[in-house]
Motif scaffolding. Structure first.
Motif, PDB file in Angstrom:
ATOM      1  N   ASP A  25       2.191   1.741  -3.410  1.00  0.00           N
ATOM      2  CA  ASP A  25       1.159   2.280  -4.306  1.00  0.00           C
ATOM      3  C   ASP A  25       1.021   3.787  -4.121  1.00  0.00           C
ATOM      4  O   ASP A  25       0.928   4.547  -5.094  1.00  0.00           O
ATOM      5  N   ARG A  26       1.005   4.228  -2.842  1.00  0.00           N
ATOM      6  CA  ARG A  26       0.900   5.664  -2.587  1.00  0.00           C
ATOM      7  C   ARG A  26       2.127   6.404  -3.124  1.00  0.00           C
ATOM      8  O   ARG A  26       2.017   7.501  -3.669  1.00  0.00           O
ATOM      9  N   GLU A  29       0.827  -1.208   0.000  1.00  0.00           N
ATOM     10  CA  GLU A  29       0.000   0.000   0.000  1.00  0.00           C
ATOM     11  C   GLU A  29       0.862   1.258   0.000  1.00  0.00           C
ATOM     12  O   GLU A  29       0.576   2.229  -0.709  1.00  0.00           O
ATOM     13  N   GLN A  30       1.946   1.227   0.794  1.00  0.00           N
ATOM     14  CA  GLN A  30       2.853   2.376   0.810  1.00  0.00           C
ATOM     15  C   GLN A  30       3.511   2.576  -0.541  1.00  0.00           C
ATOM     16  O   GLN A  30       3.674   3.705  -1.010  1.00  0.00           O
ATOM     17  N   GLU A  41       1.721   6.799  -6.822  1.00  0.00           N
ATOM     18  CA  GLU A  41       0.794   7.881  -7.155  1.00  0.00           C
ATOM     19  C   GLU A  41       1.469   9.239  -6.981  1.00  0.00           C
ATOM     20  O   GLU A  41       1.288  10.149  -7.800  1.00  0.00           O
ATOM     21  N   SER A  42       2.243   9.393  -5.902  1.00  0.00           N
ATOM     22  CA  SER A  42       2.938  10.660  -5.671  1.00  0.00           C
ATOM     23  C   SER A  42       3.943  10.943  -6.783  1.00  0.00           C
ATOM     24  O   SER A  42       4.045  12.067  -7.279  1.00  0.00           O
TER      25      SER A  42
END
Length: 263
Positions: free
Chosen positions: A184-185, A181-182, A188-189
């Motif tokens: 993925d974030r 999840e980290q 996105e960033s």
């Protein structure tokens, strides 16, 4: 994960998973989640391999800086051997060395779990199975993960040593999910930063085009100023020549009048 103790604990987790897989195959237990379990073991092996590589890099860095790397140097051969043996065992290339590695835990506190996982007896009272969605997860079990936890937060290794086989698997799976999840974030960033960089690049291109236009206009005006300056200089030189001719004519007229008056 670049701490030797954490890597030894992760190796024990992989061993337990492999033993449970062997036990299920021996007892002909329900294998509906076998592929999912293999996927988790594969991910754990990848994390184990990355951790060993990180330790080797850390060892090189410490030795280059003249620092003490004895702890890593002592742990690396055993970790590398266990990685090779567990990888062979996972892919079905069993050997006496791999079997010995598989059945010997690094932590004495897991001896009972290893004994149970190695047992070929079917027990109706207790069946150890792995689940991606445990029915009653505790808040402590799924607390935030830190790469370098503080002592007061009970680090990964200290906390994991208090868990049984099923909880250890759930805990490790949750850690992997949190890391995914980290990532993925982070992706996105990075994508947003890329879009912003492209917009800034387009804006800079437009400003460069405007500066080129201003430079061209400045060059045209400079050319006109140069021509005007040359014309002014020419007129000034012409006016100077005309003054000399006028003075000569006036002198001639004055001379003629004097001659006429003196006669």
């Amino acid at each position: 994960m670049s701490n030797p103790n954490q890597l030894f604990l992760l190796a024990d987790h992989i061993k337990l998973s492999l033993l449970e897989r062997q036990r299920a195959q021996t007892l002909h237990l329900d294998d509906a989640g076998g592929s999912n379990q293999d996927s988790h073991i594969s991910r754990s092996l990848d994390q184990f391999r990355d951790g060993v590589n990180s330790l080797e890099e850390e060892k090189t860095r410490l030795e280059s800086g003249g620092e003490d790397a004895s702890a890593i140097t002592d742990a690396l051969p055993s970790l590398q051997k266990q990685l090779n043996d567990l990888t062979s065992q996972f892919h079905g290339f069993a050997s006496p060395s791999a079997n010995e590695t598989l059945t010997h835990p690094n932590s004495a506190s897991l001896t009972e779990d290893f004994s149970h996982a190695s047992s070929t007896e079917r027990k109706a009272s207790k069946t150890v199975r792995f689940s991606d969605t445990p029915s009653s997860p505790s808040r402590e079990l799924f607390g935030p993960y830190h790469d370098d936890p503080e002592p007061e937060n009970h680090g990964y290794a200290d906390h994991a040593q208090t868990l049984d086989n099923q909880q250890l698997h759930q805990y490790h799976s949750q850690i992997l999910d949190d890391q995914d999840e980290q990532l993925d974030r982070l992706g996105e960033s990075i994508g947003r930063q890329r879009d912003l960089s492209m917009q800034i690049g387009d804006e800079l291109d437009s400003h460069v085009a405007m500066l080129d236009e201003v430079e061209s206009a400045t060059d045209r005006h400079q050319s006109r100023l140069d021509r005007a300056s040359r014309a002014v200089n020419k007129v000034a030189r012409s006016a100077g020549d005309n003054k000399q001719i006028t003075a000569i004519v006036v002198l001639i007229i004055i001379l003629v009048l004097l001659i006429a008056i003196l006669k």
